[in-house]
Design an enzyme around this catalytic site. Structure first.
Site, PDB file in Angstrom:
ATOM      1  N   GLY A  40     -56.962 -18.094 -13.725  1.00 44.26           N
ATOM      2  CA  GLY A  40     -57.127 -17.827 -15.778  1.00 44.26           C
ATOM      3  C   GLY A  40     -58.971 -17.800 -15.603  1.00 44.26           C
ATOM      4  O   GLY A  40     -59.055 -17.815 -16.888  1.00 44.26           O
ATOM      5  N   SER A  89     -59.825 -12.943 -10.990  1.00 39.74           N
ATOM      6  CA  SER A  89     -58.462 -12.278 -10.178  1.00 39.74           C
ATOM      7  C   SER A  89     -57.629 -13.218  -9.743  1.00 39.74           C
ATOM      8  O   SER A  89     -56.435 -12.597  -8.259  1.00 39.74           O
ATOM      9  CB  SER A  89     -58.869 -11.317  -9.073  1.00 39.74           C
ATOM     10  OG  SER A  89     -59.089 -10.012  -9.913  1.00 39.74           O
ATOM     11  N   ASP A 149     -58.828  -5.166  -9.986  1.00 39.58           N
ATOM     12  CA  ASP A 149     -58.560  -6.507  -9.378  1.00 39.58           C
ATOM     13  C   ASP A 149     -57.910  -5.965  -8.662  1.00 39.58           C
ATOM     14  O   ASP A 149     -57.814  -6.817  -7.433  1.00 39.58           O
ATOM     15  CB  ASP A 149     -57.860  -6.914 -11.042  1.00 39.58           C
ATOM     16  CG  ASP A 149     -58.833  -7.706 -11.833  1.00 39.58           C
ATOM     17  OD1 ASP A 149     -60.044  -7.017 -12.235  1.00 39.58           O
ATOM     18  OD2 ASP A 149     -58.622  -8.258 -12.984  1.00 39.58           O
ATOM     19  N   TYR A 208     -56.888  -9.071 -24.478  1.00 36.29           N
ATOM     20  CA  TYR A 208     -57.269  -7.817 -24.063  1.00 36.29           C
ATOM     21  C   TYR A 208     -56.609  -6.170 -24.174  1.00 36.29           C
ATOM     22  O   TYR A 208     -56.949  -5.621 -24.040  1.00 36.29           O
ATOM     23  CB  TYR A 208     -56.956  -8.606 -22.058  1.00 36.29           C
ATOM     24  CG  TYR A 208     -57.194  -7.315 -21.255  1.00 36.29           C
ATOM     25  CD1 TYR A 208     -58.214  -6.898 -20.107  1.00 36.29           C
ATOM     26  CD2 TYR A 208     -56.370  -6.308 -20.998  1.00 36.29           C
ATOM     27  CE1 TYR A 208     -58.077  -6.593 -19.847  1.00 36.29           C
ATOM     28  CE2 TYR A 208     -56.717  -5.312 -20.407  1.00 36.29           C
ATOM     29  CZ  TYR A 208     -57.790  -5.624 -19.349  1.00 36.29           C
ATOM     30  OH  TYR A 208     -57.434  -4.597 -18.423  1.00 36.29           O
TER      31      TYR A 208
HETATM   32  C1  GLA Z   1     -59.841  -7.825 -15.814  1.00 31.07           C
HETATM   33  C2  GLA Z   1     -58.440  -6.865 -16.085  1.00 31.07           C
HETATM   34  C3  GLA Z   1     -59.136  -5.377 -15.216  1.00 31.07           C
HETATM   35  C4  GLA Z   1     -60.514  -4.638 -15.780  1.00 31.07           C
HETATM   36  C5  GLA Z   1     -61.143  -6.404 -16.219  1.00 31.07           C
HETATM   37  C6  GLA Z   1     -61.990  -5.991 -17.280  1.00 31.07           C
HETATM   38  O1  GLA Z   1     -59.808  -8.415 -15.055  1.00 31.07           O
HETATM   39  O2  GLA Z   1     -57.261  -6.620 -14.870  1.00 31.07           O
HETATM   40  O3  GLA Z   1     -58.235  -4.511 -15.344  1.00 31.07           O
HETATM   41  O4  GLA Z   1     -59.949  -4.342 -17.122  1.00 31.07           O
HETATM   42  O5  GLA Z   1     -60.044  -7.271 -16.891  1.00 31.07           O
HETATM   43  O6  GLA Z   1     -63.408  -5.358 -16.406  1.00 31.07           O
END
Ligand code: GLA
Length: 373
Positions: free
Chosen positions: A110, A114, A160, A210
């Site tokens: 978190g 990634s 990611d 998000y």
């Molecule tokens: C997270 C998501 C990605 C991207 C970022 C923001 O890491 O998994 O796909 O959208 O946020 O750039």
């Protein structure tokens, strides 16, 4: 290595930083991530059953997934990412064999680096390898993203998973999220270094917030399409944004302003990197953070304090929040011979402002997937 002797092979998938291009991947924009040496490693061995047994180095729990029942594990506290990845891979027609998978992750969970994508990507690569199948890294990234969207429930873009699967040592990736064309740019920073710093603030609202941003981007695209022929929001030029912004309600206008500006910053950042212009790269990092804060509303007290502390130092050319936001990590471009003083100042100043301890990571830029037998 101690664990390795009990297993047949290990697969690792990388975490990532994102140099530029935040919240534009799901809008069809270009992004500029790089895979890092913080990674998720899966130790694996086929076990001759129809079950996938999962264990972790840093968790006491153990989870067993039945290969014939993979659709039914949604919402598991631990093992959800693994179940989703196995489910999507199997659904795509791949054979799964029973195996024991032991997870060892050096990416903070978190933290916006990634950890989820690295879990998904390493799981699929391990399952394919256990079944004796070769795989294509881009295909693994696409399936991993499906797992995140459909099983975990985050409507993410491809950045990611792509970075985690397809990263290259010492290279940034200029990835077009519409076409998946990827240009690898040598990451030469002159006398500067990227410093990754964790706010160490738990990101409780990350998933819902998000998805809210992703939905706002879709809504804005639908409104703009009434006037303009657009494949995705990333196709909107600065000129057209200025001409048509009036069709958008106030909040959506700010969101689109971020996306249009951030796409332009990715273009400029790639030029800066190619030209070795670190001052320009630093300025773009600062502009990106300002836009994530004022237009996209994904920062907050802790990331802002951390970035402000970094930006106040003359050895730091620029700093910004990276990843999905609402906490997580920042990336700062710092003169290599001033890194220790920088860390000390930022740590103290951030602690005084928030009561949290900033955590710094030493990471190199590496390949995405690695398999060792
Ligand atoms: C997270 C998501 C990605 C991207 C970022 C923001 O890491 O998994 O796909 O959208 O946020 O750039």
């Amino acid at each position: 290595m101690l664990i390795m002797k009990d297993y047949d092979f290990k697969v690792s998938a990388a975490g990532r930083i994102n140099i530029m291009g935040e919240h534009v991947d799901y809008c069809g924009g270009k992004v500029m991530p790089a895979a890092i040496s913080l990674k998720n490693t899966v130790y694996a061995r086929p076990n001759g059953t129809d079950k996938i047994n999962i264990s972790w180095s840093n968790l006491p729990d153990k989870v067993t997934l039945e290969i014939d029942n993979l659709g039914n594990y949604k919402g598991l506290k631990y093992g959800n990412y693994q179940a989703g990845s196995a489910f999507v891979w199997q659904r795509a027609g791949h054979k799964l064999v029973g195996c024991d998978l032991h997870y060892d992750c050096s990416i903070p969970f978190g933290g916006g680096l990634s950890s989820s994508a690295a879990t998904e990507v390493s799981t699929i690569a391990a399952l394919a390898t256990a079944a004796g199948e070769a795989f294509d890294n881009i295909d693994v990234a696409l399936k991993a993203r499906q797992a995140e969207r459909e099983y975990v429930g985050v409507n993410c873009g491809i950045m990611d998973q792509y970075a985690s699967a397809c990263g290259k040592k010492d290279s940034a990736m200029l990835l077009d999220c519409n076409t998946l064309e990827c240009e690898y740019l040598p990451l030469k920073l002159g006398g500067y270094s990227f410093i990754i710093t964790n706010t160490d603030k738990p990101r409780s609202l990350m998933r819902s917030k998000y998805n809210e941003r992703q939905a706002e981007a879709e809504e804005a695209l639908a409104l703009l399409r009434r006037k303009l022929d657009l494949k995705s929001l990333a196709d909107l030029s600065v000129t057209n944004f200025k001409a048509y912004a009036t069709v958008l309600p106030k909040t959506l206008k700010k969101r689109v302003e971020h996306i249009v500006g951030e796409c332009e910053r990715v273009r400029l950042a790639s030029l800066a990197l190619k030209a070795g212009n670190m001052e320009m790269l630093g300025r773009l990092l600062n502009l990106s953070h300002a836009s994530l804060k004022d237009n996209y509303d994904v920062t907050g007290k802790e990331p802002d304090s951390l970035v402000e502390a970094a930006q106040s130092q003359s050895c730091c050319l620029g700093s910004r929040l990276i990843g999905g936001g609402f906490g997580g990590c920042t990336l700062s471009l710092v003169k290599s011979n001033s890194v220790e003083e920088f860390k000390e100042f930022v740590h103290n100043s951030y602690y005084n402002a928030t009561g949290f301890n900033a955590v710094f990571y030493d990471a190199e830029i590496t390949d995405g997937i690695n398999i060792t037998r």
